[in-house]
Design a protein around this motif. Structure first.
Motif, mmCIF file in Angstrom:
data_model
loop_
_atom_site.group_PDB
_atom_site.id
_atom_site.type_symbol
_atom_site.label_atom_id
_atom_site.label_comp_id
_atom_site.label_asym_id
_atom_site.label_seq_id
_atom_site.Cartn_x
_atom_site.Cartn_y
_atom_site.Cartn_z
ATOM 1 N N THR A 109 -2.609 -3.469 -6.803
ATOM 2 C CA THR A 109 -1.578 -4.182 -6.047
ATOM 3 C C THR A 109 -2.177 -4.957 -4.883
ATOM 4 O O THR A 109 -1.843 -6.128 -4.645
ATOM 5 C CB THR A 109 -0.519 -3.188 -5.527
ATOM 6 O OG1 THR A 109 0.042 -2.475 -6.630
ATOM 7 C CG2 THR A 109 0.575 -3.909 -4.771
ATOM 8 N N LEU A 110 -3.089 -4.325 -4.148
ATOM 9 C CA LEU A 110 -3.705 -4.998 -3.007
ATOM 10 C C LEU A 110 -4.647 -6.108 -3.452
ATOM 11 O O LEU A 110 -4.725 -7.161 -2.808
ATOM 12 C CB LEU A 110 -4.458 -3.973 -2.152
ATOM 13 C CG LEU A 110 -3.619 -2.852 -1.532
ATOM 14 C CD1 LEU A 110 -4.499 -1.915 -0.716
ATOM 15 C CD2 LEU A 110 -2.501 -3.431 -0.663
ATOM 16 N N ARG A 111 -5.382 -5.876 -4.533
ATOM 17 C CA ARG A 111 -6.350 -6.885 -4.979
ATOM 18 C C ARG A 111 -5.646 -8.171 -5.399
ATOM 19 O O ARG A 111 -6.211 -9.270 -5.262
ATOM 20 C CB ARG A 111 -7.182 -6.327 -6.136
ATOM 21 C CG ARG A 111 -8.282 -7.266 -6.589
ATOM 22 C CD ARG A 111 -9.236 -6.603 -7.548
ATOM 23 N NE ARG A 111 -10.205 -5.786 -6.818
ATOM 24 C CZ ARG A 111 -10.408 -4.500 -7.035
ATOM 25 N NH1 ARG A 111 -9.693 -3.870 -7.952
ATOM 26 N NH2 ARG A 111 -11.312 -3.822 -6.360
ATOM 27 N N ALA A 112 -4.409 -8.079 -5.893
ATOM 28 C CA ALA A 112 -3.673 -9.279 -6.305
ATOM 29 C C ALA A 112 -3.338 -10.176 -5.117
ATOM 30 O O ALA A 112 -3.164 -11.388 -5.282
ATOM 31 C CB ALA A 112 -2.390 -8.875 -7.034
ATOM 32 N N ASP A 113 -3.266 -9.619 -3.915
ATOM 33 C CA ASP A 113 -2.936 -10.403 -2.719
ATOM 34 C C ASP A 113 -4.167 -10.887 -1.957
ATOM 35 O O ASP A 113 -4.027 -11.588 -0.951
ATOM 36 C CB ASP A 113 -2.067 -9.564 -1.780
ATOM 37 C CG ASP A 113 -0.712 -9.223 -2.399
ATOM 38 O OD1 ASP A 113 -0.236 -10.013 -3.230
ATOM 39 O OD2 ASP A 113 -0.151 -8.152 -2.059
ATOM 40 N N LEU A 173 1.697 1.399 1.615
ATOM 41 C CA LEU A 173 1.645 1.942 0.259
ATOM 42 C C LEU A 173 1.079 3.357 0.252
ATOM 43 O O LEU A 173 1.569 4.233 -0.459
ATOM 44 C CB LEU A 173 0.806 1.028 -0.638
ATOM 45 C CG LEU A 173 1.485 -0.220 -1.185
ATOM 46 C CD1 LEU A 173 0.487 -1.083 -1.937
ATOM 47 C CD2 LEU A 173 2.640 0.164 -2.101
ATOM 48 N N LEU A 174 0.042 3.592 1.041
ATOM 49 C CA LEU A 174 -0.551 4.926 1.103
ATOM 50 C C LEU A 174 0.435 5.937 1.680
ATOM 51 O O LEU A 174 0.542 7.067 1.197
ATOM 52 C CB LEU A 174 -1.827 4.885 1.943
ATOM 53 C CG LEU A 174 -3.034 4.178 1.321
ATOM 54 C CD1 LEU A 174 -4.160 4.018 2.341
ATOM 55 C CD2 LEU A 174 -3.543 4.944 0.105
ATOM 56 N N GLU A 175 1.161 5.524 2.714
ATOM 57 C CA GLU A 175 2.135 6.436 3.327
ATOM 58 C C GLU A 175 3.282 6.741 2.366
ATOM 59 O O GLU A 175 3.802 7.866 2.341
ATOM 60 C CB GLU A 175 2.664 5.820 4.618
ATOM 61 C CG GLU A 175 1.625 5.743 5.729
ATOM 62 C CD GLU A 175 2.105 4.971 6.934
ATOM 63 O OE1 GLU A 175 1.491 5.108 8.011
ATOM 64 O OE2 GLU A 175 3.103 4.224 6.805
ATOM 65 N N GLN A 176 3.697 5.741 1.563
ATOM 66 C CA GLN A 176 4.784 5.966 0.605
ATOM 67 C C GLN A 176 4.319 6.807 -0.585
ATOM 68 O O GLN A 176 5.072 7.635 -1.100
ATOM 69 C CB GLN A 176 5.331 4.629 0.117
ATOM 70 C CG GLN A 176 6.000 3.802 1.201
ATOM 71 C CD GLN A 176 6.284 2.385 0.747
ATOM 72 O OE1 GLN A 176 6.049 2.018 -0.413
ATOM 73 N NE2 GLN A 176 6.801 1.566 1.657
ATOM 74 N N THR A 177 3.095 6.588 -1.028
ATOM 75 C CA THR A 177 2.589 7.286 -2.217
ATOM 76 C C THR A 177 2.225 8.730 -1.907
ATOM 77 O O THR A 177 2.411 9.617 -2.747
ATOM 78 C CB THR A 177 1.355 6.551 -2.773
ATOM 79 O OG1 THR A 177 1.686 5.172 -2.995
ATOM 80 C CG2 THR A 177 0.896 7.170 -4.083
ATOM 81 N N PHE A 178 1.727 8.985 -0.693
ATOM 82 C CA PHE A 178 1.296 10.335 -0.324
ATOM 83 C C PHE A 178 2.050 10.800 0.920
ATOM 84 O O PHE A 178 1.522 10.730 2.037
ATOM 85 C CB PHE A 178 -0.217 10.362 -0.063
ATOM 86 C CG PHE A 178 -1.041 9.783 -1.175
ATOM 87 C CD1 PHE A 178 -1.138 10.431 -2.392
ATOM 88 C CD2 PHE A 178 -1.713 8.579 -1.009
ATOM 89 C CE1 PHE A 178 -1.892 9.908 -3.429
ATOM 90 C CE2 PHE A 178 -2.466 8.047 -2.034
ATOM 91 C CZ PHE A 178 -2.555 8.706 -3.253
ATOM 92 N N PRO A 179 3.284 11.237 0.764
ATOM 93 C CA PRO A 179 4.048 11.711 1.930
ATOM 94 C C PRO A 179 3.326 12.886 2.602
ATOM 95 O O PRO A 179 2.840 13.796 1.945
ATOM 96 C CB PRO A 179 5.382 12.158 1.309
ATOM 97 C CG PRO A 179 5.476 11.425 0.006
ATOM 98 C CD PRO A 179 4.077 11.297 -0.482
ATOM 99 N N GLY A 180 3.255 12.822 3.911
ATOM 100 C CA GLY A 180 2.592 13.881 4.659
ATOM 101 C C GLY A 180 1.116 13.645 4.887
ATOM 102 O O GLY A 180 0.482 14.396 5.636
ATOM 103 N N ALA A 181 0.554 12.621 4.249
ATOM 104 C CA ALA A 181 -0.870 12.323 4.450
ATOM 105 C C ALA A 181 -1.080 11.597 5.774
ATOM 106 O O ALA A 181 -0.201 10.872 6.252
ATOM 107 C CB ALA A 181 -1.405 11.475 3.302
#
Length: 347
Positions: free
Chosen positions: A156-160, A11-19
């Protein structure tokens, strides 16, 4: 937890491209783990419990630590370890002599199976933890990145996660609110101070500040020990916690002329200044005035540092010194508030 950590990294890679996103431990690496599921009923029948059987299983693997042996010079660890093969089939057939006298294979007491697990287990504050780190791309501020993480990724993560699990933002993210609050409440003052006062000003020193008619204090943060050749001044940086004034206001800063030291001081009006020498009038126990010669050393407002045969707690006259004569009897009508607290002044 490892699956949620892997989902969070994606999710982090998809939300922040290049991070730059990393996980600790690495969620992509898994290793085989041999698990032993105890048969509590059979363990009890042979006279053991889970703790005893745990020691036996450790001895079949890397070894069970039994204690230390001291040979007079060094301490040597005592570890019990078998030489059996470490394949699950061989371990399940390992014969065990039980307290009841039976000889049973390990497979009767536990069920051995292999499963894929993370390469390491990481704990923070005794809780099993998967840490995700992300460095924002150059085009995104830390504040904007935190807002997206808090509003989009964390829910999203907390729900899992199970109910007793927790997600915490730490590092630079954890300190951002504190930094903003500190910056909004503190002002940094930069002053040019005469080089002669360099040795008297120290970091963390509290100095008095006057803004209009308001008195406050500032903390010395940095003393730049390099003087400007022409002006003979050095830079002094201070933090002013009170922000209740306008930027550009005129400030008065009290600076020490010398290092702090214990000294004997009296009010300025207690000293009679004469060409033959300064003196003050001390009141003795029999309520008679005594002329005492002193030397004035330094002044600080209405106080004067003196040197002479005067002790802390002595009662001195602070009004009408010139009119008193040595040996003249007086009646004390009032004392300075500081002296009234002394139950036995040395008068």
């Amino acid at each position: 937890m490892n699956a949620v950590g892997a989902a969070g990294r994606r999710l982090l890679e998809q939300t922040f491209p290049g991070a730059n996103v990393q996980s600790f431990p690495n969620t992509d690496v898994q290793v085989l783990e041999l698990r032993a599921e105890p048969n509590d009923r059979r363990i009890a029948e042979v006279g053991w419990d889970r703790a005893a059987l745990g020691t036996i299983i450790r001895s079949l693997g890397d070894g069970a630590w039994l204690g230390e042996y001291f040979d007079g010079q060094a301490r040597l660890p005592v570890i019990l370890r078998t030489n059996l093969e470490e394949r699950p089939e061989d371990l399940a057939q390992a014969p065990l002599i039980t307290p009841s006298g039976e000889v049973v294979p390990l497979g009767e007491l536990v069920t051995l199976r292999t499963t894929l697990v993370p390469e390491q287990i990481r704990r923070v504050d005794h809780h099993r933890t998967v840490t995700l780190t992300v460095d924002p791309p150059p085009t995104l501020s830390l504040e904007d990145m935190l807002a997206k993480i808090s509003n989009e990724i964390v829910p999203t993560l907390r729900a899992d996660l199970p109910a007793d699990a927790n997600i915490r933002l730490a590092g630079s993210a954890d300190r951002l609110d504190t930094i903003i609050q500190t910056m909004s409440g503190n002002f940094l003052l930069a002053l040019l101070v005469p080089l002669a006062l360099l040795s008297s000003v120290k970091p963390q020193m509290e100095l008095p500040i006057k803004v209009a008619n308001k008195q406050m204090s500032a903390t010395v943060r940095t003393v730049v020990p390099v003087g400007e050749e022409r002006s003979r001044q050095f830079e002094l940086r201070m933090i002013l916690a009170d922000s209740a004034f306008n930027v550009g206001s005129a400030l008065e800063v009290g600076l020490p002329e010398r290092d702090a030291a214990d000294a004997l001081v009296v009010p300025r009006d207690a000293i009679a200044v004469r060409q033959t020498g300064n003196y003050l009038m001390r009141i003795r126990r029999d309520n008679t005035a005594e002329r005492v010669a002193i030397t004035s050393l330094a002044t600080d407002g209405d106080l004067v540092t003196i040197d002479g045969p005067v002790n802390a707690g002595d009662v001195v006259v602070i009004r009408g010194v010139e009119r008193l004569q040595h040996g003249q009897r007086v009646t004390i009508l009032a004392r300075d508030a500081a002296l009234q607290t002394d139950p036995n002044p040395d008068a």
